[in-house]
Design a protein around this motif. Sequence first.
Motif, PDB file in Angstrom:
ATOM      1  N   UNK A 255     -19.551  -5.843  -5.516  1.00  0.00           N
ATOM      2  CA  UNK A 255     -18.469  -4.573  -5.324  1.00  0.00           C
ATOM      3  C   UNK A 255     -17.354  -4.880  -4.550  1.00  0.00           C
ATOM      4  N   UNK A 256     -17.613  -5.608  -3.544  1.00  0.00           N
ATOM      5  CA  UNK A 256     -16.323  -6.313  -2.881  1.00  0.00           C
ATOM      6  C   UNK A 256     -15.560  -6.832  -3.733  1.00  0.00           C
ATOM      7  N   UNK A 257     -15.867  -7.853  -4.548  1.00  0.00           N
ATOM      8  CA  UNK A 257     -15.117  -8.529  -5.630  1.00  0.00           C
ATOM      9  C   UNK A 257     -14.226  -7.660  -6.471  1.00  0.00           C
ATOM     10  N   UNK A 258     -15.236  -6.599  -6.882  1.00  0.00           N
ATOM     11  CA  UNK A 258     -14.388  -5.770  -8.007  1.00  0.00           C
ATOM     12  C   UNK A 258     -13.327  -4.806  -7.204  1.00  0.00           C
ATOM     13  N   UNK A 259     -13.590  -4.048  -6.033  1.00  0.00           N
ATOM     14  CA  UNK A 259     -12.839  -3.436  -5.392  1.00  0.00           C
ATOM     15  C   UNK A 259     -11.331  -4.128  -4.892  1.00  0.00           C
ATOM     16  N   UNK A 260     -11.648  -5.362  -4.410  1.00  0.00           N
ATOM     17  CA  UNK A 260     -10.561  -6.132  -4.155  1.00  0.00           C
ATOM     18  C   UNK A 260      -9.660  -6.502  -5.293  1.00  0.00           C
ATOM     19  N   UNK A 261     -10.308  -6.692  -6.429  1.00  0.00           N
ATOM     20  CA  UNK A 261      -9.700  -7.049  -7.765  1.00  0.00           C
ATOM     21  C   UNK A 261      -8.825  -5.907  -8.115  1.00  0.00           C
ATOM     22  N   UNK A 262      -9.363  -4.646  -8.120  1.00  0.00           N
ATOM     23  CA  UNK A 262      -8.589  -3.531  -8.674  1.00  0.00           C
ATOM     24  C   UNK A 262      -7.564  -3.307  -7.612  1.00  0.00           C
ATOM     25  N   UNK A 263      -7.705  -3.498  -6.455  1.00  0.00           N
ATOM     26  CA  UNK A 263      -6.511  -3.165  -5.303  1.00  0.00           C
ATOM     27  C   UNK A 263      -5.391  -4.439  -5.659  1.00  0.00           C
ATOM     28  N   UNK A 264      -5.663  -5.532  -5.859  1.00  0.00           N
ATOM     29  CA  UNK A 264      -4.996  -6.516  -6.264  1.00  0.00           C
ATOM     30  C   UNK A 264      -4.116  -6.208  -7.551  1.00  0.00           C
ATOM     31  N   UNK A 265      -4.844  -5.319  -8.434  1.00  0.00           N
ATOM     32  CA  UNK A 265      -3.985  -5.053  -9.765  1.00  0.00           C
ATOM     33  C   UNK A 265      -2.837  -3.963  -9.511  1.00  0.00           C
ATOM     34  N   UNK A 266      -3.513  -3.032  -8.703  1.00  0.00           N
ATOM     35  CA  UNK A 266      -2.755  -1.860  -8.132  1.00  0.00           C
ATOM     36  C   UNK A 266      -1.488  -2.184  -7.428  1.00  0.00           C
ATOM     37  N   UNK A 267      -1.649  -3.414  -6.610  1.00  0.00           N
ATOM     38  CA  UNK A 267      -0.596  -3.839  -5.917  1.00  0.00           C
ATOM     39  C   UNK A 267       0.450  -4.546  -6.758  1.00  0.00           C
ATOM     40  N   UNK A 268      -0.022  -5.071  -7.701  1.00  0.00           N
ATOM     41  CA  UNK A 268       0.768  -6.060  -8.631  1.00  0.00           C
ATOM     42  C   UNK A 268       1.835  -4.904  -9.634  1.00  0.00           C
ATOM     43  N   UNK A 269       0.856  -3.721  -9.980  1.00  0.00           N
ATOM     44  CA  UNK A 269       1.780  -2.939 -11.013  1.00  0.00           C
ATOM     45  C   UNK A 269       2.492  -2.105 -10.349  1.00  0.00           C
TER      46      UNK A 269
END
Length: 282
Positions: A255-269
Motif C-alpha cells: 500500500x505504501x508503494x502504491x500510495x507513493x507511486x500515485x503521489x509521484x504521478x500527481x506531482x509530475x502531472x
Amino acid sequence: MAASLAACGSSSSSSTTAAATEAASKVETTAAASKEESTEAASKAAAAEDLTANSADWKLAEAGKLHMATNAAFPPYESTTDNGGYEGIDVEIATAIADKLGLELAVDDMDFSSVITSVASGKSDIAMAGLTVNEERKQNLDFTDSYQNAVQSIIVKDDSEIKTADDLGNANAIGCQEGTTGYIYCSDSYGDKAIAYQDGATAVQALVQGKVDAVVIDNEPAKAYVAANQGLKILDTPFEDEDYAIGVAKGNTELLKSVNGALEQLQQDGTVKKIVDKYITE
C-alpha cells in the motif's frame, strides 16, 4: 486551341495532385495525433495498472475504501465544510490518490494525537494531517516522499514584547496543539512553558484571553487564525522549517508503494501544485 486545352489540362492535373497530397498529409497528421493519444492513454493505463498490480497485498481497513486519519481543524490542509463534509489540501490530494488506486476516500476525523495510533493499529489506512516526518513518528509509521514544505510560525499579540523567535524563551507560557511537532519542539526547548491544547483554535483563544504569551503552529493555519482574530500577528522569523508526508502502517509495504507511486504521478502531472495553489495563493 490545342495548346490552350493542353495548358488547362496541365493546371487541372497539378491542382488535383496538390489536393491529393494535402489530403494525404492531413490523414497522416490525424493518424499520428491519434497514435500519440493512444500511446499516451496506454501509458496512463499501464501506470495505473502498475499502482494496483499488488492490490491484493494491500491491508485496508475497509474493502474498496482508503481511510484517511486526520484532524479536520487545520486549515487550509483539512477542515470541515458547512454541509458536514471535508475540504483542504490534504483532502483533495488524498482523494486524487484514492482515485488512482481505484478506491473511495473515507475521512476519519479525530484528535490529532490519535492520528498515528489509528493508522498504526489498522483502523485507518493513511495519515494525512499536516504530518511532519520525525524520528519518533518513524518508529510507528512508514512515510511517503514529501508533498509539501511547511513552516512553524509564532503568533503573538500586536503589542507583545516577543519580537523574534529568540525572544520565545522570555514567554511565561507558549500555546501549542497537542501531539504536533510545534509542541514537541517547544517542550524540548522550553519545558513546562509549552502548554498543549486539543486544537490550534483553542490555543489561539488562550492567547487572546492572555493565558499564554505566544502560539507556535504551522504557518498556513496561523494565517487563518490571525485573520479571524483582531489584535494578533505572526512574527517575521519562523520557528522551524519542515516537510509533510503521508504515513502508512509499518508492514503495509505494498500500500505504501502504491500510495507513493500515485503521489509521484500527481506531482509530475502538476495536480499537487494545482491543489496547493488553490488554497495557498502566495
